[in-house]
Design a protein around this motif. Structure first.
Motif, PDB file in Angstrom:
ATOM      1  N   TYR A  39       0.851  -1.062   0.238  1.00 54.18           N
ATOM      2  CA  TYR A  39       0.293  -0.371   0.073  1.00 54.18           C
ATOM      3  C   TYR A  39       0.686   1.150  -0.045  1.00 54.18           C
ATOM      4  O   TYR A  39       0.520   2.123  -0.425  1.00 54.18           O
ATOM      5  CB  TYR A  39      -0.852  -0.353   1.085  1.00 54.18           C
ATOM      6  CG  TYR A  39      -0.216   0.069   2.015  1.00 54.18           C
ATOM      7  CD1 TYR A  39      -0.961   2.451   2.783  1.00 54.18           C
ATOM      8  CD2 TYR A  39       0.130   0.018   3.615  1.00 54.18           C
ATOM      9  CE1 TYR A  39      -0.452   2.431   4.481  1.00 54.18           C
ATOM     10  CE2 TYR A  39       0.326   0.086   4.480  1.00 54.18           C
ATOM     11  CZ  TYR A  39      -0.167   1.285   5.176  1.00 54.18           C
ATOM     12  OH  TYR A  39       0.978   2.230   6.255  1.00 54.18           O
TER      13      TYR A  39
ATOM     14  N   PRO B 119       0.460  -3.403  -6.502  1.00 50.47           N
ATOM     15  CA  PRO B 119      -0.884  -3.756  -7.307  1.00 50.47           C
ATOM     16  C   PRO B 119      -1.298  -2.918  -8.380  1.00 50.47           C
ATOM     17  O   PRO B 119      -2.216  -3.689  -9.492  1.00 50.47           O
ATOM     18  CB  PRO B 119      -1.647  -2.983  -6.459  1.00 50.47           C
ATOM     19  CG  PRO B 119      -1.071  -3.654  -4.790  1.00 50.47           C
ATOM     20  CD  PRO B 119       0.002  -3.535  -4.994  1.00 50.47           C
TER      21      PRO B 119
ATOM     22  N   SER C  86      -6.062  -4.937   4.278  1.00 45.83           N
ATOM     23  CA  SER C  86      -7.180  -5.121   2.947  1.00 45.83           C
ATOM     24  C   SER C  86      -6.386  -4.617   1.427  1.00 45.83           C
ATOM     25  O   SER C  86      -6.666  -5.353   0.319  1.00 45.83           O
ATOM     26  CB  SER C  86      -8.336  -3.908   2.791  1.00 45.83           C
ATOM     27  OG  SER C  86      -7.040  -2.334   3.056  1.00 45.83           O
ATOM     28  N   SER C  87      -5.324  -3.657   1.734  1.00 41.68           N
ATOM     29  CA  SER C  87      -4.688  -4.103   0.669  1.00 41.68           C
ATOM     30  C   SER C  87      -4.044  -5.316  -0.140  1.00 41.68           C
ATOM     31  O   SER C  87      -4.332  -5.458  -1.335  1.00 41.68           O
ATOM     32  CB  SER C  87      -3.470  -2.465   0.223  1.00 41.68           C
ATOM     33  OG  SER C  87      -4.286  -1.821   0.875  1.00 41.68           O
TER      34      SER C  87
ATOM     35  N   GLN D  51      -6.740  -7.549  -1.964  1.00 38.59           N
ATOM     36  CA  GLN D  51      -6.892  -7.118  -3.047  1.00 38.59           C
ATOM     37  C   GLN D  51      -6.309  -7.490  -4.206  1.00 38.59           C
ATOM     38  O   GLN D  51      -6.850  -8.340  -5.339  1.00 38.59           O
ATOM     39  CB  GLN D  51      -7.569  -5.832  -2.914  1.00 38.59           C
ATOM     40  CG  GLN D  51      -8.402  -5.042  -2.201  1.00 38.59           C
ATOM     41  CD  GLN D  51      -8.651  -3.895  -2.343  1.00 38.59           C
ATOM     42  OE1 GLN D  51      -7.797  -3.540  -2.946  1.00 38.59           O
ATOM     43  NE2 GLN D  51      -9.177  -3.366  -1.270  1.00 38.59           N
TER      44      GLN D  51
ATOM     45  N   GLN E 296      -6.273 -11.281  -4.434  1.00 33.40           N
ATOM     46  CA  GLN E 296      -8.061 -11.309  -5.407  1.00 33.40           C
ATOM     47  C   GLN E 296      -7.739 -11.527  -6.778  1.00 33.40           C
ATOM     48  O   GLN E 296      -7.245 -11.801  -7.721  1.00 33.40           O
ATOM     49  CB  GLN E 296      -8.888 -10.688  -4.676  1.00 33.40           C
ATOM     50  CG  GLN E 296      -9.695 -11.003  -3.582  1.00 33.40           C
ATOM     51  CD  GLN E 296      -9.792 -10.711  -2.952  1.00 33.40           C
ATOM     52  OE1 GLN E 296     -10.283  -9.069  -3.034  1.00 33.40           O
ATOM     53  NE2 GLN E 296     -11.619 -11.162  -2.739  1.00 33.40           N
ATOM     54  N   LEU E 297      -6.197  -9.786  -6.863  1.00 34.01           N
ATOM     55  CA  LEU E 297      -6.031  -9.918  -8.509  1.00 34.01           C
ATOM     56  C   LEU E 297      -4.641 -11.214  -8.981  1.00 34.01           C
ATOM     57  O   LEU E 297      -5.090 -11.750  -9.928  1.00 34.01           O
ATOM     58  CB  LEU E 297      -4.974  -8.827  -8.377  1.00 34.01           C
ATOM     59  CG  LEU E 297      -4.405  -8.293 -10.074  1.00 34.01           C
ATOM     60  CD1 LEU E 297      -5.242  -8.358 -10.923  1.00 34.01           C
ATOM     61  CD2 LEU E 297      -3.546  -7.287  -9.403  1.00 34.01           C
TER      62      LEU E 297
ATOM     63  N   SER F  63      -7.293 -14.046  -9.929  1.00 30.29           N
ATOM     64  CA  SER F  63      -7.753 -13.998 -10.932  1.00 30.29           C
ATOM     65  C   SER F  63      -6.787 -14.489 -12.148  1.00 30.29           C
ATOM     66  O   SER F  63      -7.302 -14.225 -13.200  1.00 30.29           O
ATOM     67  CB  SER F  63      -8.040 -12.127 -11.165  1.00 30.29           C
ATOM     68  OG  SER F  63      -7.570 -11.216 -11.609  1.00 30.29           O
TER      69      SER F  63
END
Length: 369
Positions: free
Chosen positions: A210, A221, A275-276, A279, A282-283, A286
């Motif tokens: 982050y 990210p 939280s970052s 995410q 999750q990226l 994917s």
């Protein structure tokens, strides 16, 4: 490759790196164009049909016969120097400087006749700039495909790059930052060689989840999907090119950093970090839905911050496992604390060997799962 950078190649100075004097063979050498190579890692074929090596330790192999071969390489005029490194007949040799405005032939000498195998690696990271390969020249030169083996992608920061690790030629405090890069001897490639897997390094010095070492952005990210990890780049990476068995993520060192001590730095925020991180995982998922996710702590984060980082990673693990109950459970590894002796507090080449030794049993177990 399926994409091209909009990078101006005009003015690129072609150079040939020299290791030893070239022996002229009676047989006419053959030329292997860059388009015939089988590179492994982030790279591209540019509009001049040359191979641009982008990420740390991106590599390719070839064989030749006789005593010598030549590698035709170049860098853009915007760069001052960059570094390759190579392996000859299974033995690591050394780093080789690629300087602009140099026209010296790179000759790799085996010292004796016969068939020889060479693997060329990029020693530096994406942000150092691409190294451009035009062709290989030698007797009976042939491209080698990477072995069929499981793939581990190592995502991380300067530690994963092998930055500031090798002072054998340029001492700490002198030269440029990338003068001490040695991606070949970073912990990831060491683990991969020991476990006989393929590997990719997706790493950027100073980067965090982050916030970065001394800035708020762009963080991993934001650049992970870019081919060269540059936020402003229009070239997107094609994640269909590789299918990792394991994706290792080692981020957090820079999020915990106090920066240069001059720029204002807010206290570490564990909520934003977790939280970052969730995410970002999750990226990654994917892109690689069936890959095993492994979260690594940092050997450079010590004291109370070490415990805090570990707790944050456990929180990420718990959340991801709950979000994806049918997937493989997230694995977590905690390094032992280390007082690194490389440049700027980074692990040295010898200390990367220690990190790899810690990791080998962990990854061996994951590969069996």
């Amino acid at each position: 490759m399926k994409f091209h950078f909009k990078r101006v190649a005009a003015g690129v100075c072609i150079l040939f790196l020299t290791v030893t004097a070239f022996t002229i063979h009676k047989d006419i050498p053959t030329e292997l164009p860059a388009t015939a190579l089988f590179p492994y890692g982030r790279c591209l074929i540019n509009k001049e049909h040359n191979l641009e090596l982008i990420s740390s330790a991106v590599h390719f192999g070839f064989s030749f016969e006789g005593k010598d071969c030549q590698v035709v390489a170049s860098i853009a005029n915007t760069q001052d120097r960059n570094y390759l490194q190579y392996e000859l007949d299974g033995v690591y040799q050394k780093r080789i400087k690629v300087s602009k405005n140099s026209h010296v032939p790179l000759v790799i000498s085996a010292g004796e006749d016969g068939k020889h195998i060479v693997w060329i690696y990029k020693a530096t990271e994406a942000h150092t700039g691409a190294i451009i390969i035009e062709k290989i020249i030698g007797q009976s030169v042939k491209a080698i495909k990477p072995k069929s083996a499981p793939l581990i992608e190592f995502i991380g920061n300067s530690i994963t790059c092998g930055a500031a690790a090798d002072t054998s030629e340029v001492p700490c405090g002198t030269g440029e930052y990338h003068d001490q890069h040695n991606a070949y001897y970073a912990y990831g490639p060491r683990v991969a060689r020991e476990l006989k897997t393929n590997f990719i390094l997706s790493s950027v010095s100073g980067i965090g989840i982050y916030r970065n070492w001394n800035s708020d952005a762009p963080v991993m990210p934001q650049v992970y999907e870019k081919a060269d990890f540059q936020e402003s780049s229009s070239a997107m990476w094609d994640f269909k090119l590789y299918t990792p068995r394991i994706v290792s993520i080692a981020l957090g060192t820079n999020d915990f950093s106090n920066g240069d001590g001059l720029k204002k730095r807010l206290p570490f925020d564990s909520g934003i970090f977790v939280s970052s991180y969730i995410q970002f995982v999750q990226l990654v998922k994917s892109k690689y839905p069936v890959a095993q996710i492994a979260l690594l702590s940092s050997a450079m984060v010590n004291g109370s911050n070490r415990i805090l980082l570990q707790n944050c990673l456990l929180a990420v693990q718990k959340n991801i496992d709950e979000l994806y109950p049918a997937d493989k459970k997230v694995a977590v590894f905690f390094f032992e604390p280390m007082q690194a002796t490389g440049c700027g507090g980074h692990p040295s080449v010898a200390e990367h060997a220690i990190l790899a030794e810690e990791l080998i049993p962990f990854f061996r177990k994951l590969l069996k799962g």
